[in-house]
Design a protein around this motif. Sequence first.
Motif, PDB file in Angstrom:
ATOM      1  N   GLY A 215      25.765 -11.344   4.684  1.00  0.00           N
ATOM      2  CA  GLY A 215      24.335 -11.501   4.455  1.00  0.00           C
ATOM      3  C   GLY A 215      23.457 -10.390   4.987  1.00  0.00           C
ATOM      4  N   THR A 216      23.913  -9.679   6.042  1.00  0.00           N
ATOM      5  CA  THR A 216      23.094  -8.631   6.651  1.00  0.00           C
ATOM      6  C   THR A 216      23.923  -7.366   6.813  1.00  0.00           C
ATOM      7  N   PRO A 217      24.272  -6.705   5.716  1.00  0.00           N
ATOM      8  CA  PRO A 217      25.119  -5.511   5.812  1.00  0.00           C
ATOM      9  C   PRO A 217      24.382  -4.349   6.464  1.00  0.00           C
ATOM     10  N   GLU A 218      25.119  -3.570   7.245  1.00  0.00           N
ATOM     11  CA  GLU A 218      24.565  -2.382   7.907  1.00  0.00           C
ATOM     12  C   GLU A 218      25.529  -1.219   7.697  1.00  0.00           C
ATOM     13  N   ALA A 219      25.038  -0.117   7.190  1.00  0.00           N
ATOM     14  CA  ALA A 219      25.887   1.056   6.951  1.00  0.00           C
ATOM     15  C   ALA A 219      26.385   1.639   8.270  1.00  0.00           C
ATOM     16  N   GLY A 220      27.526   2.329   8.209  1.00  0.00           N
ATOM     17  CA  GLY A 220      28.033   3.036   9.381  1.00  0.00           C
ATOM     18  C   GLY A 220      28.929   2.209  10.268  1.00  0.00           C
ATOM     19  N   GLY A 221      29.572   1.200   9.718  1.00  0.00           N
ATOM     20  CA  GLY A 221      30.395   0.308  10.532  1.00  0.00           C
ATOM     21  C   GLY A 221      31.819   0.791  10.714  1.00  0.00           C
ATOM     22  N   TRP A 222      32.584   0.018  11.486  1.00  0.00           N
ATOM     23  CA  TRP A 222      33.995   0.310  11.711  1.00  0.00           C
ATOM     24  C   TRP A 222      34.798   0.000  10.458  1.00  0.00           C
ATOM     25  N   THR A 223      36.008   0.521  10.394  1.00  0.00           N
ATOM     26  CA  THR A 223      36.925   0.151   9.328  1.00  0.00           C
ATOM     27  C   THR A 223      37.682  -1.108   9.740  1.00  0.00           C
ATOM     28  N   SER A 224      38.260  -1.781   8.769  1.00  0.00           N
ATOM     29  CA  SER A 224      39.055  -2.969   9.094  1.00  0.00           C
ATOM     30  C   SER A 224      40.259  -2.581   9.951  1.00  0.00           C
ATOM     31  N   ARG A 225      40.846  -1.423   9.693  1.00  0.00           N
ATOM     32  CA  ARG A 225      41.989  -0.974  10.496  1.00  0.00           C
ATOM     33  C   ARG A 225      41.589  -0.771  11.952  1.00  0.00           C
ATOM     34  N   GLU A 226      40.411  -0.195  12.183  1.00  0.00           N
ATOM     35  CA  GLU A 226      39.970   0.041  13.557  1.00  0.00           C
ATOM     36  C   GLU A 226      39.746  -1.268  14.292  1.00  0.00           C
ATOM     37  N   LEU A 227      39.073  -2.220  13.645  1.00  0.00           N
ATOM     38  CA  LEU A 227      38.829  -3.494  14.313  1.00  0.00           C
ATOM     39  C   LEU A 227      40.132  -4.231  14.592  1.00  0.00           C
ATOM     40  N   ILE A 228      41.038  -4.240  13.626  1.00  0.00           N
ATOM     41  CA  ILE A 228      42.315  -4.928  13.837  1.00  0.00           C
ATOM     42  C   ILE A 228      43.094  -4.258  14.964  1.00  0.00           C
ATOM     43  N   ARG A 229      43.053  -2.948  15.036  1.00  0.00           N
ATOM     44  CA  ARG A 229      43.745  -2.238  16.131  1.00  0.00           C
ATOM     45  C   ARG A 229      43.146  -2.627  17.485  1.00  0.00           C
TER      46      ARG A 229
END
Length: 297
Positions: A215-229
């Motif tokens: 609902g509140t997207p913000e550009a410049g976020g982490w990748t899914s791989r980075e968060l999972i790591r």
Amino acid sequence: MASARQVPFRAFNPRRGLNPYHSPYTIIDCGDIPISPFDNALALLQMTSAFLELGSRKPVIKHASFPKPKLITLGGDHSIALPALRALNKIYGQPIAVLHFDAHLDTWHPAKYPSAWPSQQSDFNHGSMFWMASNEGLIINGSSVHGGLRTRLLGWEDYEDDTNQGFLQINADDIDDLGTRGIIDIVLQRIGTELPVYLSVDIDVIDPGLCPGTGTPEAGGWTSRELIRILRGLESLNIVGADIVEVAPAYDGTGEQTSLVASQIGYEILTSIVGRGLAEMDVQKGSGNEAKAHNEL
């Protein structure tokens, strides 16, 4: 459909060397919490009651590593964190450390998150729930962390209010300098491995190019791989409850990429909770065997 592959069959996680569904622990789908969509106060009461009832049940297999059930909640609105923290506070008899992955602070005073019809009920929303939890003494001040921040602010006072509530802020850009290992180290140093932790993952911590369904997207976020790591590196945390929230299928692509990522995050959190429990069981078994051998000698 995105979570259809999250079943016991072929669920072995090679990074941890286990299938979380095939362990001494029992994993139960408790279904949906019935809540009113018309009354915020009633919905808050219903969610708090449900979390308290589920979290107070006796574990199927009681062990020191799992003295109480551990709840993973799939949202929905991020405001579910407040009833979860209220319930955990009663269950554990103490405040809980919060590890919060999100583009936004969610510690705003309700007056800074205005409603067209201000009321006590409108104070409870998905941007103020940690402010309310902090003021109710539900969060351990000085041991909680935000990760992935890149929110728009009213001014520096937003960060000051957040710091006064006891949160450490890790911005999305910090990963460029620190790497995933550096972020893991900061979190572990801040929280430690003994405090009870509530892990809250807002899917908008990930860049909207990868996870648009929120609902509140913000550009410049982490990748899914980075968060999972990062999540994998935090297995030693004493997680007593967790949520994955703000997934909005109506905004997702035809490939359900946001839901797929959220499903994988849930699987990783589940694997880590089970993995820590099994490690503690092994340590205690080893201590028991050592004591027995000593007695025999």
